[in-house]
Structure formats: structure tokens, C-alpha cells
Design an enzyme around this catalytic site. Structure first.
Site, PDB file in Angstrom:
ATOM      1  N   GLY A  26       1.060  -1.486  -0.209  1.00 53.07           N
ATOM      2  CA  GLY A  26       0.120   0.253  -0.205  1.00 53.07           C
ATOM      3  C   GLY A  26       0.617   1.612  -0.193  1.00 53.07           C
ATOM      4  O   GLY A  26       2.000   1.548  -0.759  1.00 53.07           O
ATOM      5  N   SER A  27      -0.015   1.815   0.839  1.00 50.28           N
ATOM      6  CA  SER A  27       1.268   3.473   0.498  1.00 50.28           C
ATOM      7  C   SER A  27       2.607   3.717   1.758  1.00 50.28           C
ATOM      8  O   SER A  27       2.959   4.833   1.054  1.00 50.28           O
ATOM      9  CB  SER A  27       0.285   4.634   1.176  1.00 50.28           C
ATOM     10  OG  SER A  27      -1.463   4.535   0.430  1.00 50.28           O
ATOM     11  N   VAL A  28       2.658   2.823   1.735  1.00 52.89           N
ATOM     12  CA  VAL A  28       4.472   2.669   1.970  1.00 52.89           C
ATOM     13  C   VAL A  28       4.731   2.726   1.146  1.00 52.89           C
ATOM     14  O   VAL A  28       6.716   3.191   1.318  1.00 52.89           O
ATOM     15  CB  VAL A  28       5.106   1.708   3.168  1.00 52.89           C
ATOM     16  CG1 VAL A  28       4.142   2.016   4.465  1.00 52.89           C
ATOM     17  CG2 VAL A  28       4.333   0.485   2.823  1.00 52.89           C
TER      18      VAL A  28
END
Length: 588
Positions: free
Chosen positions: A300-302
Site C-alpha cells: 500500500g501507501s508505504v
């Protein structure tokens, strides 16, 4: 009637016939020849070719016994014992000699904690040798020996003991009944820990009892002691934080990793649920999995900070470059990418801070698939870390030539690509170490590590630290990641889980960050699998666990605070220190 004269045997006329003179000589020569042949044969067998008879004789009474080597100890970086071999006994029997009275059988079964019927079945098996029970405690073995039961014997062996219990379980692993590594460090470093067994020659009687110790053949070589990079105190802090996070969010599982940015050492690695390695009865596969190494997930957004860093590195953007995200929706082909809300025009710093999918995709579209794939490859995604840990996954990054435009877009914000938690923690080292990626180590590193691989320039890494500090601040997605007294930087991740090729309404919540933000000492990665108590965003689920872990780790390492504490924070810290001081006084 005429009376016959009696004749004695020695006057028998037949005896008066003389034998030929050559006959006795022939018999004498034959006897002498046989005697010489027997003497020659004896001389040949016993003086010249005696090995055959010696081997035959020894096979009936001589035995070569294995002398077990002591398995090496495993310690943490401070020398605290994490795994040690303790002496125990194996109880075995010669069924043909083990003729036990019913009362004796019941008493032996009681001491061995066996069913008496199972004991009798083994003794009636008809085999030459049978184990009754392995790894019997020495005090119980002494009581059995005192019974003097016929045909019941013992031999020395070792059992592994793990003082850290479930706190260290996934990392250390365990050995089997033969003291051979089966999981974790015990398996990864089997050759170093196992040593080499010795041997000695003995003489046994027909009942298997040693009546003479003849000679040692080979001395055992004990295994090497192994000092891990793990800090036992930090490991416990991480385990406690994960346990509480799982309970609070009713999660299926969780993992966390703490890395030392200076050396690349793994300071802590914990998975939940866990198990007790000293009592492994009733274990399930879910408990045994070292998820930080073996499980891959869409992060995801990491992933977004890496795309921003690449754009900065290539001069495509600056930190203050404005990018129009419109109404927070973007269509590529038949698919639509959206943000959680409309942001309009944003700077690159704000895109990272607010975690805009649309803004990240617009930066990614400035690169070819090959350029993005090369970045992922440099960061170590799609390749195992080669730490020797059993079951380590490499994650999944498909070849760039097969990417469609929508796939390149989704990979920029962490979908369509999979990594392990420890891979992601290592990748964030590039921000903490001024753009350099160093190898990780599970063993203690004395001195600085070998030089790593440069991925970004120092300037790019410093700019990203500033952006990630904002992301973990009040205006970002993870204000709950803040640590009293320290600046922190990091990024949240919230990703749907793939099930049967479809995205389910199940989530993986994560946070990866470092502290202090300006001069990082540690990188901490936290992943919570399937939180089901209502909250599922990384900032609400994983960030608080990061805060608790980072605070404890920084204080354990003696890292000085880089921002002043408020009076309320000082009061809370004093309250937290009192129980620890009380425990220390009790131990003294």
C-alpha cells in the site's frame, strides 16, 4: 571228548604276523604333516593374517559408541542466554531381556508418564532395541536406574531449553528430539551450532552393559556459541506492543521489525500469534509462521515515498513542485484511481504528507516501466535477503515488459507488488542512511558494516526525511506515530487483501518509519493483518504500536531526546519509569 587248550589274546597266532615296516612310518609322517599344517595355519591366521579373526571376535563384544557434542549456545547481543542445551537421558530397552513383573511395569510406566499398555507393547515388539522415552529429566532417570530393572538401559543426550519462551520463539526456532535445528536461527545456523560428535570404543556384554572402556577414537567438537544482533529488552517491548495491538484491534496476526541504521543489525523481530518453544504440543501452522520473513503482502501507501524520491533524484520535481490532483479521481483505461478526498493542487511534500494516490501516480507516469522496475530492484524488492532464514520469501515484482499502464500506476502506491515486512524495513534504510542501502545481519556486528549500495543521493534522502516527518506529524496520516521527546518520520500503509484473485474487504495495516527524524538511529516496521474492531487505517492501527516500540527502543539504546518534553509528557514518563524502577529494586 578231547579237551581244548585255551589261548590268551596276546598269544593269538594272528598277532605274530609282522606288519610292513613302511606302514608306521607313513602314519607318523601323516600325523606330523597334519600337525605342521595346523601349526602353519595357526601361524598364518594369528601372525600374518590376524585381522579377519580379530574383526570377527570384536564384532561379538566390541562396540563403537557415539559421544554427542554439546550444541552451541545462542545469546542476544548482550550475552543473555536465548537457547542452551541441558543434559537429559534417553531410556531404552532390550526387549528380549526386559522381563518385568506387572508391578514393575506399572511403576516404570508411571515414571515415564506412559500408558502401561503402550509400554508393554513396546517391550513385546520383538525388536533388538527400542526407545521407551527420549529426553527424560535427570532426576527421573536416576529414579528409574535405582529400580534396577532387567533389560532397561539409559544413555546421555541433550534437550534444548529456551529461556525467552514465546517472546523469542519465531526468531530462535527450535530443535527436534535429536537436537537438530528445525526452525528459525536453530535451522539457519545449524552447521555452526551443531558441532561434531565424537566416538569411543567399548566392550559390552550380551545384555548391552559396558564392561570396559577401551579407548577414545575421536573427541567431540562442541558447536560454536552464536551471538545474535537481537536486543532482548527491545524484543520484549515489541512483543508486548504487538500483543496489545492484536487484542485491541481483534487482528488475525501482526509482525514488527526493528533495525539499527548504523550497522544494519536486526534489533528485534516479533510475530503474533506465537508459541512456547519449550512445549510445542498442539501447535498449528499459523503459530509457527515467521510472518516477517515468510509472508508477502501488498504494502500500500508505504511505497509512495520511493516514487517521490525517484522523481526528486531524476530532477522531475522539487519538494515544492505543484501537482494538480483535481477532484481526487483519475481514470486510466477502464479503471479509476481515487483519493480519500479532494485535494486539488498539492506540492510534492503535501502529496507524501496527505498520501495522495493521484499525485503519486502523476509522478510515476513521468517514468518508463523499466525505470520503476530498476528502482524496485535496487531497493531489494523481488529478491530474497539471503540471510539464510528458512522459508524467506522474495516477494513479487513482475518484469517491466509485462506492465500495463494501470499496473504501473497501482504499483506506485503499493498495489500489484508484494514484499515481506523485513524487505520493506530494509528499503526504508535508504532514507535513514542518506540514500545508502546496507545488508542486514541477524548476528552481532562488531564495528561498522561493509559499504552498501547507493540508491539515492544524500540530498534526496534528506528531503525525503523532511517529507516523512510531516507525514508522521499532526497534518499527516499518522499523528499517532509521534514519540514524546523525539522527532519521527514515516509512512502509513492500508491495503486490501487479495483472496482468490479478488480484493476482499479485509485489510493489512502498516507503518514504516524511523527516529529521530533528523539523525535516525532505528527503523521500525509494523504490520497488522486483518484488524476487525472497526479501525483499519495504518495511522489508527499500526502507528500507535510504532510509537510505543520506537519510544522504548530509543530509551533502551540511550538515544538522547531531540525535542523538549512538555510537562504532561514528563509526568507520563515519570509514571512509566516507576514500575520499572520497582522491578529493578526487587531483583536487587
Amino acid at each position: 571228548m578231547k579237551k581244548q587248550r585255551s589261548v590268551t589274546f596276546n598269544h593269538n597266532p594272528l598277532l605274530k604276523r609282522e606288519l610292513p615296516a613302511w606302514r608306521p612310518r607313513l602314519v607318523m609322517l601323516a600325523l606330523m604333516g597334519c600337525s605342521l599344517a595346523l601349526a602353519g595355519r595357526a601361524l598364518y591366521l594369528q601372525g600374518i593374517h590376524h585381522d579377519f579373526l580379530q574383526a570377527k571376535g570384536e564384532s561379538r563384544y566390541a562396540r563403537t559408541l557415539e559421544v554427542p557434542a554439546t550444541r552451541g549456545r545462542i545469546t542476544d547481543r548482550h550475552g543473555d542466554i536465548l537457547a542452551v542445551s541441558t543434559p537429559v537421558r534417553a531410556v531404552w530397552a532390550l526387549p528380549s531381556d526386559a522381563r518385568l513383573e506387572p508391578a514393575q511395569a506399572r511403576e516404570l510406566a508411571r515414571m515415564l508418564e506412559m500408558d502401561v499398555n503402550e509400554l508393554n507393547r513396546r517391550l513385546a515388539s520383538g525388536r533388538d532395541f527400542v526407545y521407551l522415552k527420549r529426553q527424560v529429566p535427570p532426576e527421573v532417570a536416576a529414579q528409574i536406574a535405582a529400580l534396577g530393572l532387567p533389560g532397561i538401559h539409559q544413555e546421555r543426550e541433550y534437550r534444548r531449553y529456551y529461556p525467552g519462551g514465546e517472546v523469542m520463539a519465531h526468531l530462535i526456532g527450535f530443535t527436534d528430539v535429536e537436537d537438530k535445528g528445525q526452525e528459525g536461527i536453530e535451522l539457519a545456523f545449524e552447521k555452526r551450532l551443531a558441532g561434531q560428535a565424537g566416538a569411543r570404543r567399548v566392550i559390552k556384554d550380551r545384555r548391552g552393559r559396558i564392561v570396559e572402556d577401551v579407548e577414545p577414537i575421536r573427541s567431540p567438537r562442541d558447536g560454536e556459541d552464536l551471538a545474535l544482533s537481537i536486543d532482548g529488552k527491545i524484543q520484549y517491548l515489541v512483543w508486548s506492543a504487538l500483543r496489545d495491538a492484536m487484542h485491541e484491534h481483534k487482528a488475525k496476526a501482526a509482525s514488527a521489525v526493528v533495525l539499527d541504521t548504523r550497522t544494519g543489525e536486526v534489533l528485534a523481530l516479533v510475530n503474533a500469534p506465537t508459541f512456547n518453544p519449550n512445549n510445542r504440543s498442539g501447535l498449528t501452522g499459523a503459530q509457527l509462521r515467521n510472518r516477517a520473513f515468510t509472508d508477502s503482502f501488498e504494502p500500500g501507501s508505504v511505497m509512495k515515498p520511493f516514487i517521490a524520491a525517484l522523481a526528486l533524484e531524476r530532477g522531475k520535481v522539487r519538494a515544492d513542485t505543484a501537482i494538480d490532483t483535481g477532484n481526487g479521481r483519475m481514470t486510466i483505461g477502464a479503471a479509476t484511481i481515487s483519493d480519500t478526498k479532494r485535494h486539488g493542487v498539492m506540492t510534492v511534500s503535501e502529496i507524501v504528507q496527505k498520501s495522495s494516490n493521484v499525485g503519486t501516480v502523476k509522478m510515476a507516469q513521468q517514468f518508463s516501466p523499466d525505470e520503476m522496475w530498476h528502482l524496485f530492484d535496487q531497493l531489494g524488492f523481488g529478491a530474497a535477503l539471503n540471510l539464510g532464514f528458512p522459508g524467506e520469501t522474495s516477494g513479487r515484482v513482475r518484469p517491466a515488459k509485462s506492465w500495463r499502464p494501470i499496473e504501473q500506476a497501482t504499483m506506485s502506491y503499493g498495489h500489484g507488488i508484494s514484499t515481506s515486512l523485513i524487505q520493506m524495513a530494509r528499503a526504508y534504510m535508504v532514507f535513514a542512511r542518506d540514500g545508502e542501502l546496507v545488508p542486514l545481519s541477524l548476528t552481532r556486528v562488531d564495528g561498522l558494516p561493509s559499504s552498501g549500495r547507493r540508491v539515492f543521493s544524500s540530498e534526496t534522502a534528506r528531503q525525503m526525511r523532511t517529507m516523512l516527518h510531516l507525514a508522521a506529524g499532526p497534518g499527516g496520516t499518522a499523528p499517532k506515530a509521534q514519540v514524546p521527546g523525539y522527532t519521527v518520520a514515516g509512512k502509513t500503509g492500508t491495503a486490501h487483501k487479495l483472496e482468490d484473485g479478488r480484493y476482499a474487504r479485509k485489510y493489512v495495516s502498516s507503518f514504516v518509519g524511523f527516529a529521530p527524524a533528523n539523525n535516525p538511529r532505528i527503523v521500525v516496521a509494523v504490520m497488522v493483518d486483518e484488524p476487525s474492531a472497526g479501525q483499519y487505517f495504518g495511522g489508527a492501527v499500526a502507528a500507535p504500536a510504532f510509537s510505543r516500540i520506537a519510544e522504548g527502543a530509543l530509551r533502551t539504546l540511550g538515544v538522547a531526546p531531540d525535542v523538549p518534553l512538555t510537562p504532561l509528557q514528563l509526568a507520563r514518563r515519570s509514571a512509566a519509569d516507576e514500575p520499572a524502577a520497582e522491578v529493578s529494586r526487587e531483583r536487587m
